[in-house]
Scaffold this motif. Structure first.
Motif, PDB file in Angstrom:
ATOM      1  N   THR A   6      26.040  34.135 100.982  1.00 54.25           N
ATOM      2  CA  THR A   6      26.503  33.933  99.615  1.00 54.25           C
ATOM      3  C   THR A   6      27.122  32.547  99.477  1.00 54.25           C
ATOM      4  O   THR A   6      27.715  32.009 100.413  1.00 54.25           O
ATOM      5  CB  THR A   6      27.553  34.985  99.215  1.00 54.25           C
ATOM      6  N   VAL A   8      29.133  31.454  96.199  1.00 57.57           N
ATOM      7  CA  VAL A   8      29.517  31.905  94.865  1.00 57.57           C
ATOM      8  C   VAL A   8      30.863  31.291  94.504  1.00 57.57           C
ATOM      9  O   VAL A   8      31.731  31.111  95.371  1.00 57.57           O
ATOM     10  CB  VAL A   8      29.590  33.438  94.809  1.00 57.57           C
ATOM     11  N   GLU A  13      33.241  35.508  93.791  1.00 55.84           N
ATOM     12  CA  GLU A  13      32.938  35.490  95.207  1.00 55.84           C
ATOM     13  C   GLU A  13      33.224  36.828  95.885  1.00 55.84           C
ATOM     14  O   GLU A  13      32.380  37.363  96.613  1.00 55.84           O
ATOM     15  CB  GLU A  13      33.740  34.374  95.888  1.00 55.84           C
ATOM     16  N   ALA A  16      30.779  39.594  94.615  1.00 51.79           N
ATOM     17  CA  ALA A  16      29.430  39.450  95.153  1.00 51.79           C
ATOM     18  C   ALA A  16      29.375  39.873  96.618  1.00 51.79           C
ATOM     19  O   ALA A  16      28.436  40.557  97.048  1.00 51.79           O
ATOM     20  CB  ALA A  16      28.952  38.008  94.994  1.00 51.79           C
ATOM     21  N   ALA A  17      30.374  39.498  97.403  1.00 48.27           N
ATOM     22  CA  ALA A  17      30.389  39.869  98.816  1.00 48.27           C
ATOM     23  C   ALA A  17      30.475  41.377  98.986  1.00 48.27           C
ATOM     24  O   ALA A  17      29.773  41.974  99.827  1.00 48.27           O
ATOM     25  CB  ALA A  17      31.558  39.183  99.516  1.00 48.27           C
ATOM     26  N   VAL A  20      27.057  42.960  98.118  1.00 47.09           N
ATOM     27  CA  VAL A  20      26.043  42.756  99.157  1.00 47.09           C
ATOM     28  C   VAL A  20      26.324  43.646 100.361  1.00 47.09           C
ATOM     29  O   VAL A  20      25.408  44.277 100.908  1.00 47.09           O
ATOM     30  CB  VAL A  20      25.995  41.267  99.571  1.00 47.09           C
ATOM     31  N   LEU A  28      25.264  41.013 105.138  1.00 42.99           N
ATOM     32  CA  LEU A  28      25.878  39.741 104.813  1.00 42.99           C
ATOM     33  C   LEU A  28      26.214  39.007 106.110  1.00 42.99           C
ATOM     34  O   LEU A  28      27.000  39.485 106.926  1.00 42.99           O
ATOM     35  CB  LEU A  28      27.153  39.962 103.991  1.00 42.99           C
ATOM     36  N   ARG A  31      29.524  33.761 104.295  1.00 45.14           N
ATOM     37  CA  ARG A  31      30.043  33.469 102.961  1.00 45.14           C
ATOM     38  C   ARG A  31      30.353  31.973 102.926  1.00 45.14           C
ATOM     39  O   ARG A  31      31.343  31.513 103.482  1.00 45.14           O
ATOM     40  CB  ARG A  31      31.289  34.306 102.684  1.00 45.14           C
ATOM     41  N   VAL A  51      22.625  34.238  97.790  1.00 45.52           N
ATOM     42  CA  VAL A  51      23.183  34.697  96.521  1.00 45.52           C
ATOM     43  C   VAL A  51      24.055  33.574  95.972  1.00 45.52           C
ATOM     44  O   VAL A  51      25.001  33.127  96.637  1.00 45.52           O
ATOM     45  CB  VAL A  51      24.001  35.986  96.707  1.00 45.52           C
ATOM     46  N   SER A  53      25.943  31.464  92.392  1.00 43.50           N
ATOM     47  CA  SER A  53      26.475  31.603  91.036  1.00 43.50           C
ATOM     48  C   SER A  53      26.346  30.276  90.312  1.00 43.50           C
ATOM     49  O   SER A  53      26.298  29.206  90.924  1.00 43.50           O
ATOM     50  CB  SER A  53      27.945  32.036  91.065  1.00 43.50           C
TER      51      SER A  53
END
Length: 499
Positions: A6, A8, A13, A16-17, A20, A28, A31, A51, A53
Motif C-alpha cells: 500500500t 496511501v 492509510e 486501507a491496510a 487488505v 499485505l 506499507r 493499493v 490513493s
C-alpha cells in the motif's frame, strides 16, 4: 495468495491496510510511506498489487507507468462519495477503483478480479476512453462521466455542446456533431466516410456526404514529419490544419517539435504559453479532461485549436511518453482531426533502453508517429533535400509502411525544367514512391502568410502551394476539393462588359 503493498495518504492509510489484511486471498507485505519507497518496493518485485490513493504526494502518470513496467496491478482507494478522488484515479489510469469503506466481500471480489476473474470490482477506464465503468455508486459515476466527457452518461459518453446544437457556435466546436451520440474512437482507424462540409470555404464544391457519415467517422491523428534541413514541416502542418477546418472539421494543431517549435510564431501567437507542456502536466497529474484540454488549446485565427510547443529546446524533458499519449487520447474526443508538427530526429536513445524510466530526447516525435493514423513525410525539391527524403523514408518505415509523401519548394531552378516530372521520377526510382503531393515554391505567397501570421487560404487563396495543400486535405478528409479561379472569372466578365 496475492501479495499487496500500500501507498496511501494519511487519511485512508489505516483503513486501507485493515481492509487488505482482512481480505481473503491477499497478504499485505509492505506499507510504503511515500513514492520513492513505493517504487523501490515495486522494483524489488515483492508484491503483485499496489493499493494507492489520490492524495499520495508525488503520485502521477509516470509513477503508474513505472509500476506497470515492474509488473504490478494498481488499485485506487478513495473515501466513500469522494468524486474528485475517483475522477483523478481514473484519469491516472489505475486498474481498479474501490471505496475504503467497501465491504470485505467487495474487497475479496476485487482481489479475485485482479487474479483473473470477472467480478464486481470497478475497472478503470480503458485506454481508448470509451466511457467510464460502474463502481456500484451509479449517481456518482454518472456525474464524473459527465464532467470528463462533457455529456450525458446515459448517451454512451457522448459529449454535448454546452452552447446548444448550433454547429456554428464556439461551444459547439468542442463537439461538432452536436445533438447525436459520438461513437467510440479507435486507434489506427483508417479513412472515414465523407461529410457535409458545413461552413466550408465557398470556393469549394463537391464531395459532400450526409451528416450521418460525419457522426460515424473516427477521430484521426495526422503526424507531419520530415528529415533535417527545414523541408517545410510546419508550413505543411499549419496549412493542412487550416484547410481541414475550412472543410468543416474541428481540428487541433499540436506543436510537438522539441527542437524548434514554431507553430505559435507561424500563426502570430507570440504571447503563447507552452500549451503542450501544460497539457502533458495535466495528464501526468491525472487532471486532464475535455474542459482542461480545451482551455490550454485555444482557437487560433484560422479556426484551429492550437497546442503551442516548447519555447526552448532544453525543456524537452517536460514531454513524457505516457502523458503525451494521454493528451492525444483526450484530443481524439475533443476534435475530429489532430494534426501534429513533429521534430526531425527519430533516434530512440538505445543507450537508455535499460532504464525505461529515464526521459528520452525524441519521445515526442516517436510517440506522435506511433499514435498517428496517417504519417506525412515532407521533403524539399532540391538535390540535397531529395536525398534526405529518400533516406528519411527508410527511417520512418519503422512506424508505418504507407506514408504519404509531400515534396515542397518544387521549382525548376533547383532541379531543372519540368520540375514536377523530375521530382516524381526521382522518388519513383529511388524510393518506390507513387503519386507524391508536389507543392510549388510560391515564395511570395508563403512569405506573405508568414508575415501576417495566417494560413495560405486566408492570404493567398489562389496560390499554387495552397491548391496543392487543399487537395491533400481533401484526400485525408475523403472529400473532393474544387477551388474556383475567381480572378480569371472576374477578368473574363470585365472583358465581356467592355466588348
Amino acid at each position: 495468495m496475492i501479495t499487496v503493498l500500500t501507498a496511501v495518504g494519511p487519511q485512508l492509510e489505516a483503513q486501507a491496510a485493515v481492509r487488505v489484511e482482512a481480505t481473503s486471498g491477499a497478504r499485505l507485505v509492505r506499507r510504503c510511506a511515500d513514492v520513492p519507497d513505493l517504487l523501490s518496493a515495486a522494483a524489488a518485485h515483492i508484491a503483485q498489487v499496489a493499493v494507492l490513493s489520490a492524495d499520495l504526494p508525488g503520485l502521477d502518470r509516470g509513477v503508474l507507468g513505472a509500476l506497470t513496467d515492474d509488473g504490478l496491478r494498481t488499485v485506487g482507494v478513495h473515501a466513500a462519495g469522494d468524486e474528485e478522488a475517483q475522477r483523478r484515479l481514473r484519469q491516472l489510469g489505475v486498474d481498479r477503483v474501490i471505496s475504503a469503506q467497501a465491504t470485505a466481500e467487495e474487497w475479496s471480489e476485487l482481489v479475485a478480479g485482479l487474479g483473473g476473474s470477472d467480478t464486481g470490482a470497478t475497472a478503470a477506464p480503458p485506454a481508448t476512453g470509451d466511457g467510464l465503468p460502474d463502481t456500484g455508486e451509479g449517481a456518482v459515476d454518472e456525474a464524473i462521466e459527465r464532467e470528463l466527457l462533457g455529456g450525458d452518461a446515459s448517451a454512451g459518453g457522448a459529449p454535448s455542446a454546452p452552447g446548444g446544437d448550433d454547429p456554428g457556435s464556439d461551444d459547439a466546436r468542442l463537439r461538432p456533431d452536436a445533438g447525436s451520440a459520438r461513437p467510440h474512437r479507435s486507434r489506427r482507424s483508417r479513412r472515414g466516410g465523407a461529410e457535409d462540409p458545413h461552413g466550408a470555404d465557398p470556393d469549394r464544391a463537391g464531395g459532400a456526404g450526409p451528416d450521418e457519415d460525419r457522426a460515424a467517422a473516427p477521430a484521426r491523428v495526422v503526424a507531419v514529419w520530415g528529415p533535417a534541413g527545414s523541408p517545410g514541416r510546419t508550413t505543411v502542418a499549419v496549412n493542412l490544419a487550416a484547410e481541414l477546418a475550412r472543410l468543416g472539421r474541428s481540428v487541433l494543431l499540436v506543436d510537438a517539435d522539441t527542437y524548434g517549435a514554431s507553430v505559435g510564431q507561424a500563426l502570430a501567437l507570440l504571447d503563447e504559453a507552452p500549451g503542450l507542456a501544460a497539457a502533458t502536466r495535466l495528464a501526468d497529474t491525472g487532471d486532464l479532461d475535455l474542459p482542461h484540454l480545451a482551455a490550454v488549446a485555444p482557437t487560433g485565427p484560422t479556426g484551429v485549436r492550437v497546442l503551442t510547443g516548447l519555447p526552448r529546446a532544453d525543456r524537452w524533458s517536460e514531454i513524457r511518453e505516457d502523458a503525451l499519449r494521454e493528451v492525444l487520447r483526450v484530443a481524439r474526443l475533443l476534435v475530429d482531426v489532430v494534426v501534429i508538427d513533429t521534430g526531425f530526429c527519430l533516434e530512440e536513445d538505445e543507450e537508455l533502453s535499460y532504464d525505461t524510466r529515464a526521459p528520452r530526447r525524441n519521445v515526442a516525435t516517436t510517440t506522435s508517429l506511433r499514435e498517428a493514423d496517417d504519417i506525412l513525410v515532407v521533403g524539399s525539391a532540391d538535390p540535397v533535400g531529395l536525398q534526405r527524403l529518400v533516406r528519411g523514408l527508410d527511417e520512418v518505415g519503422a512506424f508505418t509502411s504507407e506514408p504519404r509523401v509531400v515534396v515542397t519548394k518544387v521549382r525548376a531552378s533547383a532541379v531543372g525544367a519540368g520540375a514536377d516530372k523530375r521530382v516524381a521520377e526521382t522518388l519513383q526510382r529511388f524510393a518506390g514512391v507513387e503519386s507524391p503531393t508536389l507543392v510549388p515554391d510560391d515564395r511570395a505567397a508563403l512569405d506573405s502568410a508568414m508575415l501576417e501570421g495566417r494560413a495560405l487560404c486566408e492570404v493567398a487563396p489562389g496560390s499554387g502551394a495552397r491548391r496543392a495543400l487543399a487537395a491533400l486535405a481533401g484526400e485525408l478528409a475523403g472529400v473532393e476539393v474544387v477551388l474556383r479561379r475567381r480572378g480569371l472569372t472576374r477578368r473574363r466578365r470585365a472583358s465581356a462588359a467592355t466588348a
